[in-house]
Write an enzyme that holds these catalytic residues in place. Structure first.
Site, PDB file in Angstrom:
ATOM      1  N   GLU A 260       0.885  -1.181   0.000  1.00  0.00           N
ATOM      2  CA  GLU A 260       0.000   0.000   0.000  1.00  0.00           C
ATOM      3  C   GLU A 260       0.909   1.214   0.000  1.00  0.00           C
ATOM      4  O   GLU A 260       1.353   1.659   1.056  1.00  0.00           O
ATOM      5  CB  GLU A 260      -0.876   0.007   1.264  1.00  0.00           C
ATOM      6  CG  GLU A 260      -1.817  -1.174   1.393  1.00  0.00           C
ATOM      7  CD  GLU A 260      -3.044  -1.034   0.510  1.00  0.00           C
ATOM      8  OE1 GLU A 260      -3.205  -0.009  -0.175  1.00  0.00           O
ATOM      9  OE2 GLU A 260      -3.855  -1.982   0.506  1.00  0.00           O
ATOM     10  N   CYS A 294      -2.291   9.290   2.132  1.00  0.00           N
ATOM     11  CA  CYS A 294      -1.943   8.712   0.834  1.00  0.00           C
ATOM     12  C   CYS A 294      -2.991   9.100  -0.200  1.00  0.00           C
ATOM     13  O   CYS A 294      -2.708   9.159  -1.390  1.00  0.00           O
ATOM     14  CB  CYS A 294      -1.821   7.196   0.953  1.00  0.00           C
ATOM     15  SG  CYS A 294      -3.251   6.454   1.729  1.00  0.00           S
TER      16      CYS A 294
HETATM   17  P1  NAD Z   1       8.178   5.395   4.655  1.00  0.00           P
HETATM   18  O1  NAD Z   1       8.244   4.643   3.372  1.00  0.00           O
HETATM   19  O2  NAD Z   1       9.289   6.302   4.987  1.00  0.00           O
HETATM   20  O3  NAD Z   1       8.043   4.358   5.887  1.00  0.00           O
HETATM   21  C1  NAD Z   1       6.974   3.458   5.969  1.00  0.00           C
HETATM   22  C2  NAD Z   1       7.367   2.283   6.824  1.00  0.00           C
HETATM   23  O4  NAD Z   1       8.304   1.488   6.109  1.00  0.00           O
HETATM   24  C3  NAD Z   1       8.036   2.656   8.149  1.00  0.00           C
HETATM   25  O5  NAD Z   1       7.583   1.803   9.176  1.00  0.00           O
HETATM   26  C4  NAD Z   1       9.489   2.417   7.841  1.00  0.00           C
HETATM   27  O6  NAD Z   1      10.247   2.183   9.006  1.00  0.00           O
HETATM   28  C5  NAD Z   1       9.388   1.177   6.978  1.00  0.00           C
HETATM   29  N1  NAD Z   1      10.555   0.863   6.146  1.00  0.00           N
HETATM   30  C6  NAD Z   1      11.286   1.699   5.374  1.00  0.00           C
HETATM   31  N2  NAD Z   1      12.295   1.021   4.783  1.00  0.00           N
HETATM   32  C7  NAD Z   1      12.177  -0.272   5.169  1.00  0.00           C
HETATM   33  C8  NAD Z   1      12.927  -1.463   4.890  1.00  0.00           C
HETATM   34  N3  NAD Z   1      13.992  -1.459   4.106  1.00  0.00           N
HETATM   35  N4  NAD Z   1      12.524  -2.622   5.455  1.00  0.00           N
HETATM   36  C9  NAD Z   1      11.424  -2.653   6.251  1.00  0.00           C
HETATM   37  N5  NAD Z   1      10.705  -1.561   6.571  1.00  0.00           N
HETATM   38  C10 NAD Z   1      11.066  -0.381   6.030  1.00  0.00           C
HETATM   39  O7  NAD Z   1       6.778   6.188   4.646  1.00  0.00           O
HETATM   40  P2  NAD Z   1       6.235   7.289   5.659  1.00  0.00           P
HETATM   41  O8  NAD Z   1       6.956   8.572   5.422  1.00  0.00           O
HETATM   42  O9  NAD Z   1       6.147   6.744   7.020  1.00  0.00           O
HETATM   43  O10 NAD Z   1       4.711   7.452   5.135  1.00  0.00           O
HETATM   44  C11 NAD Z   1       4.351   8.232   4.037  1.00  0.00           C
HETATM   45  C12 NAD Z   1       4.177   7.386   2.789  1.00  0.00           C
HETATM   46  O11 NAD Z   1       3.262   6.318   3.037  1.00  0.00           O
HETATM   47  C13 NAD Z   1       3.549   8.179   1.653  1.00  0.00           C
HETATM   48  O12 NAD Z   1       4.183   7.831   0.458  1.00  0.00           O
HETATM   49  C14 NAD Z   1       2.100   7.716   1.652  1.00  0.00           C
HETATM   50  O13 NAD Z   1       1.438   7.880   0.420  1.00  0.00           O
HETATM   51  C15 NAD Z   1       2.256   6.277   2.025  1.00  0.00           C
HETATM   52  N6  NAD Z   1       1.010   5.719   2.577  1.00  0.00           N
HETATM   53  C16 NAD Z   1       0.303   4.867   1.787  1.00  0.00           C
HETATM   54  C17 NAD Z   1      -0.903   4.357   2.244  1.00  0.00           C
HETATM   55  C18 NAD Z   1      -1.728   3.429   1.388  1.00  0.00           C
HETATM   56  O14 NAD Z   1      -2.596   2.763   1.942  1.00  0.00           O
HETATM   57  N7  NAD Z   1      -1.495   3.351   0.089  1.00  0.00           N
HETATM   58  C19 NAD Z   1      -1.364   4.695   3.516  1.00  0.00           C
HETATM   59  C20 NAD Z   1      -0.605   5.552   4.302  1.00  0.00           C
HETATM   60  C21 NAD Z   1       0.591   6.063   3.813  1.00  0.00           C
END
Ligand code: NAD
Length: 511
Positions: A260, A294
């Site tokens: 997602e 998002c």
């Molecule tokens: P992010 O990608 O920085 O982090 C999201 C999660 O991924 C965190 O828990 C982070 O620690 C983890 N993560 C990052 N690298 C990883 C790895 N190599 N291995 C395992 N885990 C890892 O995102 P953010 O800044 O927290 O959130 C914003 C983003 O999330 C935006 O792009 C938004 O659109 C998206 N988002 C999408 C949805 C959806 O349902 N499509 C919902 C909410 C947020």
């Protein structure tokens, strides 16, 4: 400012040794900060690799027991968890508001979403049905059944620190799985509270360990989790960058991933739209949660005959938005999550200007008085694309309240613009004519290419009853309602010979 330790006490979550009060310090910890004031809310000790390993081993044992519990009984546990979230909805909503920065009403709304998905999962616990199909052989029977999958790794983003866990964990629980949650380290207190409530209820009903929380860095914990063969499903919510990494690592071990990821969502406002409705919807979808959903509307595509009028009214509405303390009654927009987010907001605006965009309103950091002066506030911003609609920065998702406005003459051109970005999460059209609105959601698939398509509604604010998710770089996953539960189970096709004759399919003889 409310004190997280007293919030934890009122939520009945006092036994997580990882929480350290703001006045103390702890080695190997991260600090959670209020995005509105920059103040420390407390520290969280991080788990190490050995703790992670132990947790996974224990969780597997828990799974072996949990899957033996009949699904409707598992549903009773989820029902009790939903009730507990109902009791604590407002307090937990305030913690979300305090730690993530969304306004109080949205924090409470997020917990309401958790309650709603718990209700949905309870109903599901008496369904989870497979189908039967006729066998080509006499005295044979064929059917499908859905079985518990195992451990479900949930990786969540900072912006929905409670509900994204629930979308996954409530379904996973009725499906017979154990959830291992690795939340964002920007919102660790909300995750301790959320998981603590669920785990306390489940344990009190004789089922400890079905909700596990692991707090750690991406290097030490995140990478371990996604590479771990003992975790058959990774459900990851976050940026496209993160999704590319998670998708690759999970695929390389032939695991399942549910992704997602980011969105770049557009609203088309046609010449025959109800303009008042469109304005209110675009305003909420574009500036709500300070543009940190998002599903936030990032592009508005206006028919040229109504564009001037629409933009004038939108500018006036933007100027009236009350920015401030997210916990204060009447505030509509709170801060961004941190200084890095402010920097990417400023960078996107600088790029937009360089590319010929015109800032109609906003475009800079907001300075607020007193305790809020150290908060990460920015002005909601409206940028008009230059004629010819060339504005490359608008193809990127900047997680901030920036709305880019484009104009069009023919609906086909507007739909092409809607579909022109890499992401495919949410989309919307405003028109009073079914010919236009049904063109947008055409059954041929030639309309919106997004996972979510709205008619006369904004792009954000999904209900839990539908499957939620998006196409293309948004990752293709589906969570929450409809038949999303199937991702949390494994399908088994059963063929039963109740006759006693040796009979092969396709009429093959093997005498
Ligand atoms: P992010 O990608 O920085 O982090 C999201 C999660 O991924 C965190 O828990 C982070 O620690 C983890 N993560 C990052 N690298 C990883 C790895 N190599 N291995 C395992 N885990 C890892 O995102 P953010 O800044 O927290 O959130 C914003 C983003 O999330 C935006 O792009 C938004 O659109 C998206 N988002 C999408 C949805 C959806 O349902 N499509 C919902 C909410 C947020």
């Amino acid at each position: 400012m409310p004190d997280p330790a007293s919030i934890f006490r009122s939520l009945g979550v006092t036994d997580d040794p990882r929480f350290v009060a703001p006045s103390s310090s702890a080695a190997g910890s991260v600090t959670s900060r209020s995005p509105a004031t920059g103040d420390s809310l407390g520290h969280v000790k991080l788990d190490d690799a050995a703790t992670y390993d132990r947790l996974i081993t224990e969780s597997h044992q828990t799974f072996l027991r949990w899957r033996e519990v009949p699904a409707p009984i598992r549903g009773q546990v989820v029902r009790a968890i939903g009730e507990e979230f109902r009791t604590h909805r407002d307090t937990l909503g305030e913690l979300i508001s305090l730690e993530m920065g969304k306004v109080r009403a949205e924090g409470i709304g997020e917990v309401q979403e958790t309650i709603d998905i718990a209700d949905f999962a309870v109903g599901l616990s008496r369904q989870l049905h497979g189908i039967t199909m006729p066998s080509e052989r006499p005295e044979h029977r064929m059917y499908e059944q859905w079985l518990p999958l195992g451990l479900v790794g949930v990786i969540s983003a900072f912006n929905f620190p409670n509900a994204v866990w629930a979308w996954n964990a409530m379904l996973a629980a009725v499906c017979g799985d154990v959830t291992i949650w690795k939340p964002s380290l920007l919102t660790p207190l909300t995750s301790i509270a959320t998981n603590g409530i669920a785990e306390r209820v489940a344990a009190s009903m004789g089922h400890p360990g079905i909700f596990r929380l692991v707090l750690g860095t991406d290097d030490v914990i995140g990478e371990r989790l996604i590479a771990d063969k003992r975790v058959p499903l990774i459900s990851a919510t976050g940026s496209c960058r993160m999704g590319r990494r998670v998708g690759q690592v999970v695929a390389s071990r032939l695991g399942r991933s549910l992704l997602e990821l980011g969105g770049n969502n557009a609203v088309i406002v046609h010449e025959d739209a109800n303009i008042d409705l469109a304005l209110r919807s675009v305003l909420f979808s574009a500036v709500g949660t300070a543009g940190q959903r998002c599903t936030t509307t990032r592009r508005v595509i206006l028919h040229e005959s109504i564009a001037e009028q629409f933009l004038q009214r939108l500018v006036a509405a933007y100027k009236s938005i009350r920015l401030g303390d997210p916990l204060k009654e009447g505030t509509l927009v709170g801060p961004l999550i941190n200084e890095r987010a402010v920097e990417s907001y400023l960078h996107a605006i600088a790029m937009a200007k360089e590319q010929g965009g015109k800032v109609l309103v906003g475009g800079e950091r907001a300075s607020l008085p007193g305790a809020l002066s150290k908060g990460h506030f920015v002005l909601p911003t409206l940028v008009r694309a230059p004629s010819g609609n060339q504005l490359p920065i608008a193809s990127e998702e900047t997680f901030a309240p920036i709305l880019y406005a484009f104009t069009y003459r023919e609906l086909e051109g507007a739909i092409a613009m809607n579909n022109s970005v890499d992401q495919g999460l949410s989309s919307a059209i405003f028109s009073e004519a079914v010919r236009n609105t049904d063109r947008f959601v055409s059954p041929s698939g030639s309309g919106s290419d997004c996972g979510l398509a709205y008619v006369n509604l904004g792009t954000s604010g999904a209900e839990i009853g539908g499957a939620f998710g998006g196409e293309k770089d948004t990752g293709g996953g589906r969570e929450s309602g409809s038949d999303s539960w199937k991702a949390y189970m494994r399908r088994q096709t059963c063929t039963v010979n109740f006759g006693g004759k040796f009979d092969l399919a396709q009429g093959i003889r093997f005498e």
